[in-house]
Design a protein around this motif. Structure first.
Motif, PDB file in Angstrom:
ATOM      1  N   MET A   1       1.777  18.303  28.597  1.00  0.00           N
ATOM      2  CA  MET A   1       1.738  19.047  29.860  1.00  0.00           C
ATOM      3  C   MET A   1       2.038  20.510  29.585  1.00  0.00           C
ATOM      4  O   MET A   1       3.073  20.844  29.023  1.00  0.00           O
ATOM      5  CB  MET A   1       2.769  18.464  30.831  1.00  0.00           C
ATOM      6  CG  MET A   1       2.765  19.127  32.204  1.00  0.00           C
ATOM      7  SD  MET A   1       3.926  18.350  33.361  1.00  0.00           S
ATOM      8  CE  MET A   1       5.492  18.718  32.576  1.00  0.00           C
ATOM      9  N   GLU A   2       1.148  21.387  29.985  1.00  0.00           N
ATOM     10  CA  GLU A   2       1.319  22.814  29.759  1.00  0.00           C
ATOM     11  C   GLU A   2       0.879  23.593  30.996  1.00  0.00           C
ATOM     12  O   GLU A   2      -0.026  23.175  31.716  1.00  0.00           O
ATOM     13  CB  GLU A   2       0.490  23.285  28.559  1.00  0.00           C
ATOM     14  CG  GLU A   2       0.923  22.695  27.233  1.00  0.00           C
ATOM     15  CD  GLU A   2       0.044  23.177  26.094  1.00  0.00           C
ATOM     16  OE1 GLU A   2      -1.003  23.790  26.378  1.00  0.00           O
ATOM     17  OE2 GLU A   2       0.409  22.935  24.943  1.00  0.00           O
ATOM     18  N   PRO A   3       1.527  24.743  31.263  1.00  0.00           N
ATOM     19  CA  PRO A   3       1.087  25.569  32.384  1.00  0.00           C
ATOM     20  C   PRO A   3      -0.275  26.176  32.085  1.00  0.00           C
ATOM     21  O   PRO A   3      -0.579  26.519  30.947  1.00  0.00           O
ATOM     22  CB  PRO A   3       2.169  26.656  32.470  1.00  0.00           C
ATOM     23  CG  PRO A   3       2.743  26.726  31.092  1.00  0.00           C
ATOM     24  CD  PRO A   3       2.681  25.327  30.548  1.00  0.00           C
ATOM     25  N   THR A 190       7.732  20.519  38.133  1.00  0.00           N
ATOM     26  CA  THR A 190       7.314  19.179  37.713  1.00  0.00           C
ATOM     27  C   THR A 190       8.074  18.729  36.478  1.00  0.00           C
ATOM     28  O   THR A 190       8.563  17.592  36.400  1.00  0.00           O
ATOM     29  CB  THR A 190       5.800  19.166  37.416  1.00  0.00           C
ATOM     30  OG1 THR A 190       5.083  19.520  38.603  1.00  0.00           O
ATOM     31  CG2 THR A 190       5.345  17.789  36.952  1.00  0.00           C
ATOM     32  N   TYR A 191       8.197  19.642  35.509  1.00  0.00           N
ATOM     33  CA  TYR A 191       8.877  19.303  34.251  1.00  0.00           C
ATOM     34  C   TYR A 191      10.326  18.906  34.484  1.00  0.00           C
ATOM     35  O   TYR A 191      10.782  17.848  34.010  1.00  0.00           O
ATOM     36  CB  TYR A 191       8.801  20.486  33.292  1.00  0.00           C
ATOM     37  CG  TYR A 191       9.715  20.355  32.104  1.00  0.00           C
ATOM     38  CD1 TYR A 191       9.452  19.429  31.097  1.00  0.00           C
ATOM     39  CD2 TYR A 191      10.862  21.143  32.001  1.00  0.00           C
ATOM     40  CE1 TYR A 191      10.306  19.292  30.011  1.00  0.00           C
ATOM     41  CE2 TYR A 191      11.719  21.011  30.915  1.00  0.00           C
ATOM     42  CZ  TYR A 191      11.439  20.089  29.931  1.00  0.00           C
ATOM     43  OH  TYR A 191      12.277  19.955  28.863  1.00  0.00           O
ATOM     44  N   PHE A 192      11.080  19.721  35.234  1.00  0.00           N
ATOM     45  CA  PHE A 192      12.488  19.417  35.449  1.00  0.00           C
ATOM     46  C   PHE A 192      12.668  18.222  36.374  1.00  0.00           C
ATOM     47  O   PHE A 192      13.637  17.468  36.239  1.00  0.00           O
ATOM     48  CB  PHE A 192      13.224  20.637  36.000  1.00  0.00           C
ATOM     49  CG  PHE A 192      13.461  21.709  34.972  1.00  0.00           C
ATOM     50  CD1 PHE A 192      14.217  21.448  33.841  1.00  0.00           C
ATOM     51  CD2 PHE A 192      12.903  22.968  35.121  1.00  0.00           C
ATOM     52  CE1 PHE A 192      14.429  22.425  32.884  1.00  0.00           C
ATOM     53  CE2 PHE A 192      13.112  23.952  34.162  1.00  0.00           C
ATOM     54  CZ  PHE A 192      13.871  23.675  33.036  1.00  0.00           C
ATOM     55  N   GLY A 193      11.738  18.037  37.307  1.00  0.00           N
ATOM     56  CA  GLY A 193      11.806  16.857  38.156  1.00  0.00           C
ATOM     57  C   GLY A 193      11.693  15.584  37.339  1.00  0.00           C
ATOM     58  O   GLY A 193      12.444  14.613  37.536  1.00  0.00           O
ATOM     59  N   GLN A 194      10.760  15.567  36.398  1.00  0.00           N
ATOM     60  CA  GLN A 194      10.594  14.401  35.524  1.00  0.00           C
ATOM     61  C   GLN A 194      11.766  14.249  34.570  1.00  0.00           C
ATOM     62  O   GLN A 194      12.251  13.141  34.332  1.00  0.00           O
ATOM     63  CB  GLN A 194       9.285  14.526  34.753  1.00  0.00           C
ATOM     64  CG  GLN A 194       8.043  14.455  35.624  1.00  0.00           C
ATOM     65  CD  GLN A 194       6.761  14.705  34.843  1.00  0.00           C
ATOM     66  OE1 GLN A 194       6.794  15.083  33.670  1.00  0.00           O
ATOM     67  NE2 GLN A 194       5.626  14.499  35.493  1.00  0.00           N
TER      68      GLN A 194
END
Length: 313
Positions: A1-3, A190-194
């Protein structure tokens, strides 16, 4: 996953990385503090033929000359006070892989001479040893300073500069690529949520406008830390940004738990977790520097890291 970068310059940089990652030439990444030099270095490694081998990162600004030399080259038992056993250096640990020298401009002139030898001879000698160890390592270097100024003022060796500056990547500051702010926000939320098993967070429209108008002096690192706090400390679905005098950026989230519905030990734990995470990010997860700044032991740091489930991306 990348911005997904939308800025034209960043798109060109990502295309350049796709190309140069396939070759072993030295890459020099320049840019302001927090612009994402470490992230791009890691991407080069992950796209390269060396991706299945070690990726080692050392920040030259976080260690004095003696410690940096031992960290990079290793040492033999008895080579200096406190050297109670042999130690393998980080450069040897990176064999067949990629070595990232962050803030190389902070290395002393004496250390720069040793690094020049490494780049020219492709070998090292552990501290206190006469044994040469051949290296098979791809080097990536970075600095947030103006290297031409450093060279012209005798602060950085010109011969080493030409050795490390084979392929140059200059990352623009976040304030000069506003179109990347919202994609980065979506990515980090999204990253920190996961990462912390939290429901997906979203910015309100007002928060988006504030994010776009803020100058982000800490660049991507500041943005990342702000969003990490919002995910760690909020219960609501929507996150607002509160900008104070254009100098500080704090998060205020919808349904933010206050003292009425949060026990003191929970609030303190959340605050401790935030401080620890932000310090780790600020110091590039250099444990020695983190311990010194927070005034805690290495064992305490690792225990708290484990307790809060903190891990580097």
């Amino acid at each position: 996953m990348e911005p997904v970068m939308k800025n034209r310059t960043m798109k060109a940089i990502m295309e350049k990385i796709d190309l140069i990652s396939q070759f072993d030439e030295v890459v020099f990444i320049s840019g302001e503090s927090g612009t994402g030099k470490s992230m791009l270095s890691r991407r080069i490694h992950d796209l390269s033929p060396r991706r299945g081998n070690p990726y080692i990162e050392v920040n030259c600004a976080s260690l004095n000359e003696t410690l940096l030399e031992s960290e990079l080259f290793g040492h033999v038992k008895g080579s200096f006070t406190g050297a109670q056993m042999d130690r393998v250096g980080k450069l040897v640990e990176a064999q067949k892989g990629t070595f990232f020298l962050d803030e190389i401009s902070s290395a002393s002139l004496g250390m720069q001479a040793k690094l020049l030898h490494v780049f020219e001879q492709k070998s090292i000698q552990p501290v206190g040893s006469n044994k040469n160890i051949p290296l098979d390592v791809r080097f990536i270097c970075a600095s947030n300073k103006n290297m031409r100024y450093e060279v012209d003022n005798g602060l950085f060796r010109e011969d080493l500069y030409y050795r490390v500056n084979v392929i140059n990547i200059d990352i623009p500051s976040l304030k000069n690529r506003k179109e990347d702010i919202l994609p980065l926000i979506d990515f980090f939320l999204t990253y920190f949520g996961q990462k912390y098993s939290q429901p997906q967070k979203h910015l309100t429209q007002e928060a988006k406008m504030q994010a776009l108008s803020y100058h982000w002096p800490g660049n991507v690192r500041e943005l990342k830390n702000v969003l990490a706090r919002s995910v760690l400390l909020s219960k609501g679905k929507y996150v607002n940004l509160r900008l104070s005098n254009g100098n500080n950026c704090n998060t205020v989230a919808g349904n933010y738990p206050d003292h009425k519905d949060m026990r003191l030990n929970t609030a303190l734990a959340n605050y401790e977790k935030m401080i620890l995470f932000n310090t780790l990010e600020e110091l590039h997860w250099d444990y020695l520097s983190v311990c010194k700044k927070l005034g805690i032991s290495r064992s305490t740091l690792f225990n708290k890291k484990r307790k809060f489930g903190l891990a580097r991306r």
